[in-house]
Design an enzyme around this catalytic site. Sequence first.
Site, PDB file in Angstrom:
ATOM      1  CE1 TYR A  95      34.035  43.678  42.938  1.00 31.02           C
ATOM      2  CE2 TYR A  95      35.359  42.562  41.285  1.00 31.02           C
ATOM      3  CZ  TYR A  95      34.452  42.513  42.318  1.00 31.02           C
ATOM      4  OH  TYR A  95      33.971  41.297  42.754  1.00 31.02           O
ATOM      5  CG  ASP A 109      43.225  45.142  41.963  1.00 36.98           C
ATOM      6  OD1 ASP A 109      43.678  44.240  41.232  1.00 36.98           O
ATOM      7  OD2 ASP A 109      42.045  45.179  42.350  1.00 36.98           O
ATOM      8  CE  LYS A 161      39.207  39.813  35.964  1.00 35.17           C
ATOM      9  NZ  LYS A 161      39.055  40.922  36.856  1.00 35.17           N
TER      10      LYS A 161
HETATM   11  C1  LIG Z   1      38.476  40.844  38.358  1.00 36.82           C
HETATM   12  C2  LIG Z   1      39.070  41.791  39.339  1.00 36.82           C
HETATM   13  C3  LIG Z   1      39.151  41.490  40.712  1.00 36.82           C
HETATM   14  C4  LIG Z   1      38.490  40.281  41.314  1.00 36.82           C
HETATM   15  O1  LIG Z   1      39.003  39.092  40.818  1.00 36.82           O
HETATM   16  P1  LIG Z   1      38.109  37.749  40.945  1.00 36.82           P
HETATM   17  O2  LIG Z   1      39.031  36.680  40.463  1.00 36.82           O
HETATM   18  O3  LIG Z   1      36.902  37.972  40.092  1.00 36.82           O
HETATM   19  O4  LIG Z   1      37.746  37.601  42.380  1.00 36.82           O
HETATM   20  C5  LIG Z   1      39.831  42.352  41.542  1.00 36.82           C
HETATM   21  N1  LIG Z   1      40.398  43.474  41.055  1.00 36.82           N
HETATM   22  C6  LIG Z   1      40.331  43.803  39.760  1.00 36.82           C
HETATM   23  C7  LIG Z   1      40.988  45.050  39.283  1.00 36.82           C
HETATM   24  C8  LIG Z   1      39.641  42.992  38.863  1.00 36.82           C
HETATM   25  O5  LIG Z   1      39.533  43.363  37.582  1.00 36.82           O
END
Ligand SMILES: *Cc1c(COP(=O)(O)O)cnc(C)c1O
Length: 428
Positions: A146, A241, A269
């Site tokens: 994601y 990511d 995060k």
């Molecule tokens: C949480 C997450 C996102 C998206 O971040 P948001 O602040 O919720 O938009 C993107 N990539 C990874 C790997 C994530 O865990």
Amino acid sequence: MPAIHSHSERLSAEAEEHLPGGVNSPVRAFRAVGGHPIVIQSARGCEITDVDGNTYIDFVGSWGPMILGHAHPKVIAAVQEVAQHGLSFGATSPREIELAKAIKRFYPSMDLVRLVSSGTEACMSAVRVARGYAEKPGVIKFEGCYHGHSDCLLAKAGSGAMTLALPDSAGVPPSVTQHTYTLPYNDLEAVKALLAEKGGEIGVVVIEPVAGNMGLIPPQPGFLQGLRELCDQHKLVLVFDEVMVGFRLARNGAQGLYGITPDMTVLGKIVGGGMPLAAYGGKKALMEKVAPLGPVYQAGTLSGNPVAVTAGLTTLEQIDARPELYDHLEKLGQQLQTGLEEILQGRGRVQRVGSMWTLFFTDRPVVDYASAKTCDTERFARFFRGMLEAGFYLPPSQFEAAFLSAAHQPEHIEKFLEAARTVLGARL
Ligand SMILES: *Cc1c(COP(=O)(O)O)cnc(C)c1O
């Protein structure tokens, strides 16, 4: 005595009249596990308290940011202090520079950093910059990873490995995902085969270097190294990511843990310490493409918000001040994994890297999205509900990672294992 959830039930019913599904982000709705979501009043350390006054040991940690535990006194004090001087200026303030310097200290692979407000925004922007640099439209991503909900990354696999991805959401036209290729995680051969056929069209590879958004799936030995080599051979921009794993698996996340240097890194995060803040950055040649230096446009009214920056900066300072943090998290993780495996006796698998883990209700190794899908989600739902009733707040889906924090102690894990023994023994 069973916990009372009457206030939570009343509030979540009211929420449903005003918010789609009663929530502001879908997984909070408990659809995957049934029942009403509990509504949270407050949190402190490794505990979270609902509006009925029930307290749980928390393994969600706001889905990752709360590595220090909730309401860390230093973070709260710093945020309160800075808020008195104004919430937003729409101009550079000194702590933005400090945060960028701190990020670069943790992540030497990032020469320049741009601060934004969410992981979604950071991933979307990083891919735009990478494409702008590569001057080729194709993006490879991996099934089950994601990268936020921007249109071109909301893509699922087509009917064959060589076919283009399909939209993974209504409202995303196929023309928007037509340059996205979705391949199985941990499958280097699939990447090689695609590049052999379509290499000329592809400019970017984006990956969760440890996958956390289909449950916890580590990269198999050689996978990240192989990707790095393929990206070098074909002149592709490799984007890690690290929104979930950054500052969590090690000081410099997955790239530090596995010793692989990407061209660009996306953070979120933890970097915001619980406030809406994320970042992307990388090699100078790439980041010089970003406006106002270069032709790739990206902007934000609240980017580098002083309150969010202060929460992030103070969190990174606290990580710096605790050299034993990652040892502590690893020891707790080992205790939890060993204990759970002993209880499970093969009737489920614990997959873990450091302080991130998932209990998969399957007896086979979970290496990609297809193997994750073999899990018994009904059994997971019963486990989740049993543990919630016993006072443990886990992610309400089989396909999510759970998190430990600095505030968890061996006795919390001990209590968790005791409850898990009962729940797994009696009901499952
Ligand atoms: C949480 C997450 C996102 C998206 O971040 P948001 O602040 O919720 O938009 C993107 N990539 C990874 C790997 C994530 O865990």
